[in-house]
Structure formats: C-alpha cells, structure tokens
Design a protein around this motif. Sequence first.
Motif, PDB file in Angstrom:
ATOM      1  N   CYS A   1      46.561  16.603  48.931  1.00 16.86           N
ATOM      2  CA  CYS A   1      47.433  15.518  48.472  1.00 16.86           C
ATOM      3  C   CYS A   1      47.967  14.728  49.663  1.00 16.86           C
ATOM      4  N   LYS A   2      48.064  13.427  49.489  1.00 17.99           N
ATOM      5  CA  LYS A   2      48.557  12.560  50.544  1.00 17.99           C
ATOM      6  C   LYS A   2      50.051  12.785  50.759  1.00 17.99           C
ATOM      7  N   LEU A   3      50.449  12.843  52.034  1.00 18.59           N
ATOM      8  CA  LEU A   3      51.839  13.056  52.393  1.00 18.59           C
ATOM      9  C   LEU A   3      52.378  11.829  53.118  1.00 18.59           C
ATOM     10  N   VAL A   4      53.698  11.674  53.110  1.00 17.60           N
ATOM     11  CA  VAL A   4      54.326  10.662  53.952  1.00 17.60           C
ATOM     12  C   VAL A   4      54.142  11.115  55.399  1.00 17.60           C
ATOM     13  N   LYS A   5      53.554  10.261  56.215  1.00 17.35           N
ATOM     14  CA  LYS A   5      53.117  10.693  57.546  1.00 17.35           C
ATOM     15  C   LYS A   5      54.204  10.461  58.594  1.00 17.35           C
ATOM     16  N   LEU A   6      54.891  11.535  58.946  1.00 19.09           N
ATOM     17  CA  LEU A   6      55.820  11.533  60.074  1.00 19.09           C
ATOM     18  C   LEU A   6      55.235  12.404  61.184  1.00 19.09           C
ATOM     19  N   SER A   7      53.940  12.253  61.379  1.00 18.46           N
ATOM     20  CA  SER A   7      53.201  13.098  62.314  1.00 18.46           C
ATOM     21  C   SER A   7      52.475  12.302  63.391  1.00 18.46           C
ATOM     22  N   ALA A   8      52.583  10.977  63.369  1.00 20.94           N
ATOM     23  CA  ALA A   8      51.794  10.172  64.299  1.00 20.94           C
ATOM     24  C   ALA A   8      52.622   9.136  65.056  1.00 20.94           C
ATOM     25  N   ASN A   9      53.941   9.178  64.931  1.00 20.77           N
ATOM     26  CA  ASN A   9      54.839   8.285  65.671  1.00 20.77           C
ATOM     27  C   ASN A   9      54.554   6.807  65.413  1.00 20.77           C
TER      28      ASN A   9
ATOM     29  N   ARG B   1      66.842  23.824  67.399  1.00 17.81           N
ATOM     30  CA  ARG B   1      67.325  23.109  68.578  1.00 17.81           C
ATOM     31  C   ARG B   1      66.536  21.828  68.757  1.00 17.81           C
ATOM     32  N   ALA B   2      67.228  20.746  69.054  1.00 20.72           N
ATOM     33  CA  ALA B   2      66.583  19.464  69.307  1.00 20.72           C
ATOM     34  C   ALA B   2      66.416  19.253  70.802  1.00 20.72           C
ATOM     35  N   VAL B   3      65.209  18.913  71.237  1.00 17.66           N
ATOM     36  CA  VAL B   3      64.992  18.513  72.625  1.00 17.66           C
ATOM     37  C   VAL B   3      65.413  17.049  72.736  1.00 17.66           C
ATOM     38  N   PRO B   4      66.360  16.714  73.608  1.00 14.17           N
ATOM     39  CA  PRO B   4      66.824  15.323  73.708  1.00 14.17           C
ATOM     40  C   PRO B   4      65.662  14.353  73.878  1.00 14.17           C
ATOM     41  N   SER B   5      65.647  13.314  73.056  1.00 10.18           N
ATOM     42  CA  SER B   5      64.507  12.404  73.014  1.00 10.18           C
ATOM     43  C   SER B   5      64.924  10.971  73.273  1.00 10.18           C
ATOM     44  N   LYS B   6      64.056  10.250  73.995  1.00 12.72           N
ATOM     45  CA  LYS B   6      64.206   8.815  74.209  1.00 12.72           C
ATOM     46  C   LYS B   6      63.085   8.042  73.524  1.00 12.72           C
ATOM     47  N   ALA B   7      62.336   8.711  72.660  1.00 13.39           N
ATOM     48  CA  ALA B   7      61.190   8.091  72.000  1.00 13.39           C
ATOM     49  C   ALA B   7      61.497   7.870  70.520  1.00 13.39           C
ATOM     50  N   ASN B   8      60.453   7.705  69.704  1.00 13.27           N
ATOM     51  CA  ASN B   8      60.661   7.493  68.271  1.00 13.27           C
ATOM     52  C   ASN B   8      60.319   8.744  67.472  1.00 13.27           C
ATOM     53  N   PHE B   9      60.616   9.885  68.069  1.00 11.95           N
ATOM     54  CA  PHE B   9      60.395  11.172  67.416  1.00 11.95           C
ATOM     55  C   PHE B   9      61.351  12.182  68.020  1.00 11.95           C
ATOM     56  N   LEU B  10      61.456  13.308  67.369  1.00 10.38           N
ATOM     57  CA  LEU B  10      62.291  14.397  67.875  1.00 10.38           C
ATOM     58  C   LEU B  10      61.482  15.683  67.833  1.00 10.38           C
ATOM     59  N   LEU B  11      61.467  16.407  68.948  1.00 11.37           N
ATOM     60  CA  LEU B  11      60.853  17.731  68.968  1.00 11.37           C
ATOM     61  C   LEU B  11      61.922  18.735  68.575  1.00 11.37           C
TER      62      LEU B  11
ATOM     63  N   LEU C   1      58.217  21.575  66.085  1.00 12.38           N
ATOM     64  CA  LEU C   1      57.669  20.512  65.254  1.00 12.38           C
ATOM     65  C   LEU C   1      58.078  19.185  65.865  1.00 12.38           C
ATOM     66  N   ARG C   2      57.118  18.301  66.033  1.00 13.18           N
ATOM     67  CA  ARG C   2      57.430  16.929  66.430  1.00 13.18           C
ATOM     68  C   ARG C   2      57.535  16.100  65.157  1.00 13.18           C
ATOM     69  N   ILE C   3      58.692  15.514  64.954  1.00  8.87           N
ATOM     70  CA  ILE C   3      58.964  14.793  63.705  1.00  8.87           C
ATOM     71  C   ILE C   3      59.250  13.333  64.043  1.00  8.87           C
ATOM     72  N   THR C   4      58.394  12.447  63.561  1.00  5.47           N
ATOM     73  CA  THR C   4      58.574  11.015  63.770  1.00  5.47           C
ATOM     74  C   THR C   4      59.819  10.530  63.030  1.00  5.47           C
TER      75      THR C   4
ATOM     76  N   MET D   1      64.294  10.075  56.359  1.00  7.37           N
ATOM     77  CA  MET D   1      65.054  11.037  57.148  1.00  7.37           C
ATOM     78  C   MET D   1      66.025  11.816  56.261  1.00  7.37           C
ATOM     79  N   ASP D   2      66.588  11.169  55.248  1.00  3.25           N
ATOM     80  CA  ASP D   2      67.422  11.887  54.278  1.00  3.25           C
ATOM     81  C   ASP D   2      66.622  13.000  53.606  1.00  3.25           C
ATOM     82  N   ASP D   3      65.393  12.678  53.222  1.00  7.25           N
ATOM     83  CA  ASP D   3      64.548  13.664  52.539  1.00  7.25           C
ATOM     84  C   ASP D   3      64.199  14.830  53.462  1.00  7.25           C
ATOM     85  N   VAL D   4      63.866  14.517  54.710  1.00  4.20           N
ATOM     86  CA  VAL D   4      63.527  15.573  55.667  1.00  4.20           C
ATOM     87  C   VAL D   4      64.721  16.486  55.893  1.00  4.20           C
ATOM     88  N   MET D   5      65.896  15.911  56.059  1.00  7.49           N
ATOM     89  CA  MET D   5      67.086  16.717  56.292  1.00  7.49           C
ATOM     90  C   MET D   5      67.430  17.552  55.063  1.00  7.49           C
ATOM     91  N   ALA D   6      67.229  16.990  53.889  1.00  7.91           N
ATOM     92  CA  ALA D   6      67.492  17.755  52.666  1.00  7.91           C
ATOM     93  C   ALA D   6      66.554  18.957  52.575  1.00  7.91           C
TER      94      ALA D   6
END
Length: 365
Positions: A28-36, A296-306, A341-344, A351-356
Amino acid sequence: MTTPPTPKPWIADIHAYVPGKARGSDGCKLVKLSANENPLGSSSAAIAALAAAAPMADYPDPDSNDLRTALGALHAIDPARIVCGTGSGELLGLAAQAYAGPGDEIVYSRYGFSLYEIVTKRCGALPVVAADRDYGTDVDEMLKHVGDNTRIMFVANPNNPTGSYLPQSEIARLHAGLPSDVLLVIDHAYAEYLTDEEDDGGLSLAAAHENVLLTRTFSKIYGLAGERVGWATGAPDIIANLNRIRGPFNVTNHAQAAALAAVGDRRFVEASREHNTAQLARFTAFIDGLGNHGLRAVPSKANFLLVLFEGSITAEMAQDSLADAGYAVRWLPGQDLRHGLRITIGTSQQMDDVMAALRVLVGEA
C-alpha cells in the motif's frame, strides 16, 4: 565454454543506493517522509515553466547557459565557474571520477551521505571513514585520516542523514588542514535551510581556492526532486575537468526551465524555509519530551530529524507503527543506524499524525 564479460573487481563490492520507501510491506502507498522532499511541493512559477519548456523532440542547451547565468547572479559567481548536473549526485560522482582512481583514498565521515561510498568505489578508490562526534562531522578525526594517498574529502553541511552542521570556523579549519592537492567537496544539498547567519563560508572557499568544489541541488528546498537538477562551483580548472566527463545534454529542457523559474521565485524558497523552521522546532521539542521513553533527537539544520531509539522501543518498531499510520520514514541499518529513524519534516497535519502515532507507541496517547 565461453567466458562472459567481467566487471572491474571493485564494482562487485558496491551496494546500490537504496531510496526511501514509499510503500508498506503490504504494497500500500504511504505518505513519504523518507526522502526529504519539500512538503509544500514546487514553486508555481516552476510548474508553469514546465508547460512552456522547449519541445521534448529538441535537445536541451548542453551547457545550461540561462540557468548558470541566473545562479551566478543569485550567488555572485561567474557563470563560467558553474557546472550543472543531473542532480548533485552526478556531480559528486564526476568529482570522484576526475580526481581519484585505484589505489587512491577518499575520506568522509561516519554517518555521511551513503552516495559517498558508492562514488568512491565506483572509480576504484578506497573509502576512508572518519569517526563521528555525536553523529556529526569531527574535523580533527577527518584530518587525522588524511594521508599520502588521499585525493578527495567529502563533507555534507548540513549532513545527511544526521542533520548535523559545522559552523564557518570549523569548515575553514577543515580546509586549512588539508594539503593543497586534496580536493575538498562541500555538499550543500540542505544549505538553503540555513539562515544567513549560519552560512558556513563554503561558497567563499570555492571562490578563493583551487582545491574546493561546492555542490548544490534543486531537489530539496526548491521542490524539483523529480526533475534531477544540481550544480557545482569551484576553480576554473575543476569546472573544466567536470565538463570534460559529464554527460552531454545532461540536464533536460524541462529540468532547465523549471530550475530557472525556481531560482527566480524567492518567495517560495522563503516560505519553504519558514515552514521547515517552525515544524522542525515543534517536532524536535516533541521528541525531546519523550526522552523518558528512550527517544532522542539529533539536533538538525536540515529538513529532517534523526530520531534515536535508545530504550526498549526500537527504531524498527517505530517504523512499523508509523507505516500502520500511513507514513513511510527512513530506517538506516545499512549505515549503522539500526537504532535511528530519519523523518522528513512534512506538512503541519502530517507532523501531527506522526506525533500522534509515536504517542500511541510509547503509551502516552
């Protein structure tokens, strides 16, 4: 008995690039937060330019002259010192091909962009991996690994897949510590997400020195990942060498037209940066709030969070839970990030859905 053609021995040691997933295990197709990719899509000006691009039957401008002129005006660079490519990935590969070969070494950081290993091995060179500092590039470790056979050093700033960032002083120190015959390649795929105050000085180094190549892409903040456009700048001799071996007509009519329009739409770039800044801060604060569950979040300056999973909840468990919620994120066990996990950064709703979904996973729903 016949013998089939045999590839060079180093080719068999290459693991092909693995893109971010777009489908779940059930297909099934997913919302892609895997490619930045840019969650705001593409500039309306770029979309309009695609419709008005030169016919597909015509070859494109082989030198991307209009695009190089626009980039030169935007960044105060002589267009003759710019080369365009099929994404910045082509240009990274050309740099390796032009300046390294069998017996040579290319240095990059642990947790660096996975393409660095591929382009290194593709030209028969040996990858030399420097230790990280809390998932970021460690300048001292990078310089420690420079030897007589070093030909190239790759550094992404901000880094992918960790989001870490080196300030201007550290990039300058890294360059100053290199021999003049080692090419420093600064990968700026995510540089447009930085503020002016966070400029790492890479463009200035590329303008002033004969051993610096800086690459950028239209795949991230410009929202043109599907058109495959990148560019690089450096000393005239470096650009001439890349032009000698790049593919002819390597940037299509549609890609050149879209990128040219995107360069001119500064409002879209600013809106994309502002959206990312707000949503990245919100998501980082959320992950920090789950620290008691081992996240734990690795501080990010990009358009994703590890996001690191250092407790009883594993990254694979989180990946599966997010897939059940309809979202694809990037799990990177092949890069020794089995616990991350690297999350775009997506839209506000995404982002609301991911956090939920993560709240449910940790039992805080």
